[in-house]
Design a protein around this motif. Structure first.
Motif, PDB file in Angstrom:
ATOM      1  N   VAL A 184      10.972  -4.648  -0.642  1.00 18.15           N
ATOM      2  CA  VAL A 184      10.306  -4.864   0.562  1.00 18.15           C
ATOM      3  C   VAL A 184       9.109  -3.696   0.851  1.00 18.15           C
ATOM      4  N   THR A 185       9.423  -2.518   0.373  1.00 16.58           N
ATOM      5  CA  THR A 185       8.521  -1.297   0.524  1.00 16.58           C
ATOM      6  C   THR A 185       7.356  -1.341  -0.408  1.00 16.58           C
ATOM      7  N   ARG A 186       7.885  -1.952  -1.659  1.00 17.44           N
ATOM      8  CA  ARG A 186       6.542  -1.975  -2.430  1.00 17.44           C
ATOM      9  C   ARG A 186       5.767  -3.449  -2.052  1.00 17.44           C
ATOM     10  N   ALA A 187       6.034  -4.423  -1.309  1.00 19.57           N
ATOM     11  CA  ALA A 187       5.553  -5.478  -0.604  1.00 19.57           C
ATOM     12  C   ALA A 187       4.636  -5.167   0.509  1.00 19.57           C
ATOM     13  N   LEU A 207      -0.898 -11.147  -6.472  1.00 21.62           N
ATOM     14  CA  LEU A 207      -0.245  -9.866  -6.957  1.00 21.62           C
ATOM     15  C   LEU A 207       1.119  -9.940  -6.494  1.00 21.62           C
ATOM     16  N   SER A 208       1.342 -10.653  -5.411  1.00 17.63           N
ATOM     17  CA  SER A 208       2.877 -10.704  -5.197  1.00 17.63           C
ATOM     18  C   SER A 208       3.638 -11.325  -6.382  1.00 17.63           C
ATOM     19  N   VAL A 209       2.928 -12.412  -6.718  1.00 17.29           N
ATOM     20  CA  VAL A 209       3.856 -12.992  -7.924  1.00 17.29           C
ATOM     21  C   VAL A 209       3.774 -12.251  -9.326  1.00 17.29           C
ATOM     22  N   ALA A 210       2.616 -11.683  -9.407  1.00 16.00           N
ATOM     23  CA  ALA A 210       2.357 -10.707 -10.631  1.00 16.00           C
ATOM     24  C   ALA A 210       3.346  -9.739 -10.628  1.00 16.00           C
ATOM     25  N   LEU A 211       3.453  -8.872  -9.417  1.00 11.97           N
ATOM     26  CA  LEU A 211       4.391  -7.578  -9.370  1.00 11.97           C
ATOM     27  C   LEU A 211       5.851  -8.188  -8.880  1.00 11.97           C
ATOM     28  N   ARG A 212       6.090  -9.088  -8.676  1.00 13.78           N
ATOM     29  CA  ARG A 212       7.370  -9.700  -8.223  1.00 13.78           C
ATOM     30  C   ARG A 212       7.921  -9.083  -7.076  1.00 13.78           C
ATOM     31  N   VAL A 213       7.226  -9.243  -6.114  1.00 13.28           N
ATOM     32  CA  VAL A 213       7.265  -8.480  -4.619  1.00 13.28           C
ATOM     33  C   VAL A 213       7.702  -9.667  -3.699  1.00 13.28           C
ATOM     34  N   ASN A 214       8.101  -9.103  -2.715  1.00 12.60           N
ATOM     35  CA  ASN A 214       8.402 -10.315  -1.354  1.00 12.60           C
ATOM     36  C   ASN A 214       7.010 -10.753  -0.982  1.00 12.60           C
ATOM     37  N   ILE A 215       7.090 -12.190  -1.074  1.00 13.74           N
ATOM     38  CA  ILE A 215       5.652 -12.839  -0.653  1.00 13.74           C
ATOM     39  C   ILE A 215       5.396 -12.607   0.680  1.00 13.74           C
ATOM     40  N   PRO A 216       6.394 -13.056   1.537  1.00  5.67           N
ATOM     41  CA  PRO A 216       6.294 -13.177   3.046  1.00  5.67           C
ATOM     42  C   PRO A 216       5.833 -11.784   3.425  1.00  5.67           C
ATOM     43  N   VAL A 217       6.345 -10.809   3.100  1.00  6.94           N
ATOM     44  CA  VAL A 217       6.338  -9.332   3.496  1.00  6.94           C
ATOM     45  C   VAL A 217       4.630  -8.934   3.295  1.00  6.94           C
ATOM     46  N   THR A 218       4.373  -9.185   1.979  1.00  4.47           N
ATOM     47  CA  THR A 218       3.068  -8.908   1.581  1.00  4.47           C
ATOM     48  C   THR A 218       1.900  -9.626   2.371  1.00  4.47           C
ATOM     49  N   LEU A 219       2.188 -10.853   2.531  1.00  3.57           N
ATOM     50  CA  LEU A 219       1.069 -11.704   3.548  1.00  3.57           C
ATOM     51  C   LEU A 219       1.071 -11.202   4.831  1.00  3.57           C
ATOM     52  N   THR A 220       2.191 -10.812   5.322  1.00  4.44           N
ATOM     53  CA  THR A 220       2.394 -10.340   6.649  1.00  4.44           C
ATOM     54  C   THR A 220       1.506  -8.933   6.766  1.00  4.44           C
ATOM     55  N   ALA A 221       1.586  -7.869   5.844  1.00  2.00           N
ATOM     56  CA  ALA A 221       1.148  -6.606   5.712  1.00  2.00           C
ATOM     57  C   ALA A 221      -0.353  -6.824   5.715  1.00  2.00           C
ATOM     58  N   ILE A 247       1.173   5.645   2.594  1.00  2.00           N
ATOM     59  CA  ILE A 247       2.042   5.894   4.013  1.00  2.00           C
ATOM     60  C   ILE A 247       2.830   4.927   4.481  1.00  2.00           C
ATOM     61  N   GLY A 248       2.497   3.671   4.310  1.00  2.00           N
ATOM     62  CA  GLY A 248       3.329   2.461   4.705  1.00  2.00           C
ATOM     63  C   GLY A 248       4.510   2.448   3.852  1.00  2.00           C
ATOM     64  N   TYR A 249       4.397   2.754   2.636  1.00  2.00           N
ATOM     65  CA  TYR A 249       5.794   2.820   1.623  1.00  2.00           C
ATOM     66  C   TYR A 249       6.589   4.067   2.023  1.00  2.00           C
ATOM     67  N   THR A 250       6.119   5.143   2.435  1.00  2.00           N
ATOM     68  CA  THR A 250       6.816   6.178   2.894  1.00  2.00           C
ATOM     69  C   THR A 250       7.257   6.087   4.110  1.00  2.00           C
ATOM     70  N   ILE A 251       6.953   5.690   5.143  1.00  2.00           N
ATOM     71  CA  ILE A 251       7.515   5.486   6.308  1.00  2.00           C
ATOM     72  C   ILE A 251       8.440   4.415   6.295  1.00  2.00           C
ATOM     73  N   LEU A 252       8.303   3.140   5.827  1.00  6.41           N
ATOM     74  CA  LEU A 252       9.097   2.053   5.784  1.00  6.41           C
ATOM     75  C   LEU A 252      10.574   2.578   4.843  1.00  6.41           C
ATOM     76  N   GLY A 253      10.147   3.286   3.881  1.00  6.81           N
ATOM     77  CA  GLY A 253      11.407   3.594   3.046  1.00  6.81           C
ATOM     78  C   GLY A 253      12.292   4.625   3.722  1.00  6.81           C
ATOM     79  N   LEU A 254      11.540   5.625   4.530  1.00 11.95           N
ATOM     80  CA  LEU A 254      12.413   6.505   5.026  1.00 11.95           C
ATOM     81  C   LEU A 254      13.049   5.928   6.370  1.00 11.95           C
ATOM     82  N   SER A 255      12.257   5.321   7.077  1.00 10.08           N
ATOM     83  CA  SER A 255      13.088   4.513   8.128  1.00 10.08           C
ATOM     84  C   SER A 255      14.155   3.571   7.694  1.00 10.08           C
ATOM     85  N   TRP A 256      13.863   3.038   6.638  1.00  7.08           N
ATOM     86  CA  TRP A 256      15.166   2.014   6.249  1.00  7.08           C
ATOM     87  C   TRP A 256      16.436   2.890   5.633  1.00  7.08           C
ATOM     88  N   HIS A 257      16.021   4.209   4.888  1.00  7.33           N
ATOM     89  CA  HIS A 257      16.874   4.999   4.517  1.00  7.33           C
ATOM     90  C   HIS A 257      17.867   5.473   5.772  1.00  7.33           C
TER      91      HIS A 257
END
Length: 185
Positions: free
Chosen positions: A42-45, A68-82, A148-158
């Motif tokens: 999710v953080t990568r997406a 890119l979501s398919v190529a990088l194998r990340v969550n598609i709905p999260v990428t499209l939302t972001a 910034i998005g990766y870091t903030i989401l990763g930290l909040s999830w952690h």
């Protein structure tokens, strides 16, 4: 907390899978990597979606996000939302910030008005002193937003997981302490 939000987005997978026009994309629906709700995926997406959101306007953000979501194998709905951080309400301020950032990095003075059009120029913004700082600023802000998005989401999830862990630990300790008192009586 973030997992509950993203779980709602992934529920659409089963609904979409039953549509006839989605049969060519059945490989996407069958692979859990595109719908997985683990922190890494999710953080990568989110990072990918935020980067794509700042790409210059002629680029189709939705198609790039899907590919890119398919190529990088990340969550598609999260990428499209972001990618929808860039929407009709936020587009002008974000792209102006990108242009201004590009001018700042290149050491140029920002234009106060768009260049005048003549009969041969249909797209005056795609030449001259506007294009280079704009594209550079889009890339800079895209990378910055992704980090910034990766870091903030990763930290909040952690921290959410850590808080749940300690809450469970307190409950176990409270129950065991309560049980000991009850047994003594």
């Amino acid at each position: 907390m973030p997992r509950k939000f993203f779980k709602k987005l992934s529920r659409q997978r089963h609904h979409l899978q039953t549509r006839w026009y989605m049969r060519p994309f059945s490989f996407v629906f069958g692979d859990a990597a595109y719908w997985s709700l683990n922190r890494r995926n999710v953080t990568r997406a989110v990072a990918l979606g935020l980067f794509i959101a700042f790409l210059p306007p002629p680029i189709p953000h939705t198609l790039v996000a899907l590919a890119l979501s398919v190529a990088l194998r990340v969550n598609i709905p999260v990428t499209l939302t972001a990618i929808f951080i860039t929407n009709p309400v936020t587009m002008v301020p974000l792209y102006y910030a990108a242009y201004w950032s590009g001018c700042y990095v290149l050491g140029l003075k920002p234009l106060t008005a768009l260049p005048k059009m003549n009969e041969h120029d249909l797209l005056p913004a795609f030449h001259g002193p506007f294009l280079e700082p704009f594209v550079l600023g889009c890339l800079i802000l895209g990378v910055a937003a992704a980090i910034i998005g990766y870091t903030i989401l990763g930290l909040s999830w952690h921290f959410s997981l850590v808080r749940k862990f300690y809450k469970r630990k307190r409950l176990r300790h409270h129950k065991s302490h309560h049980h000991k008192i009850f047994v003594k009586c």
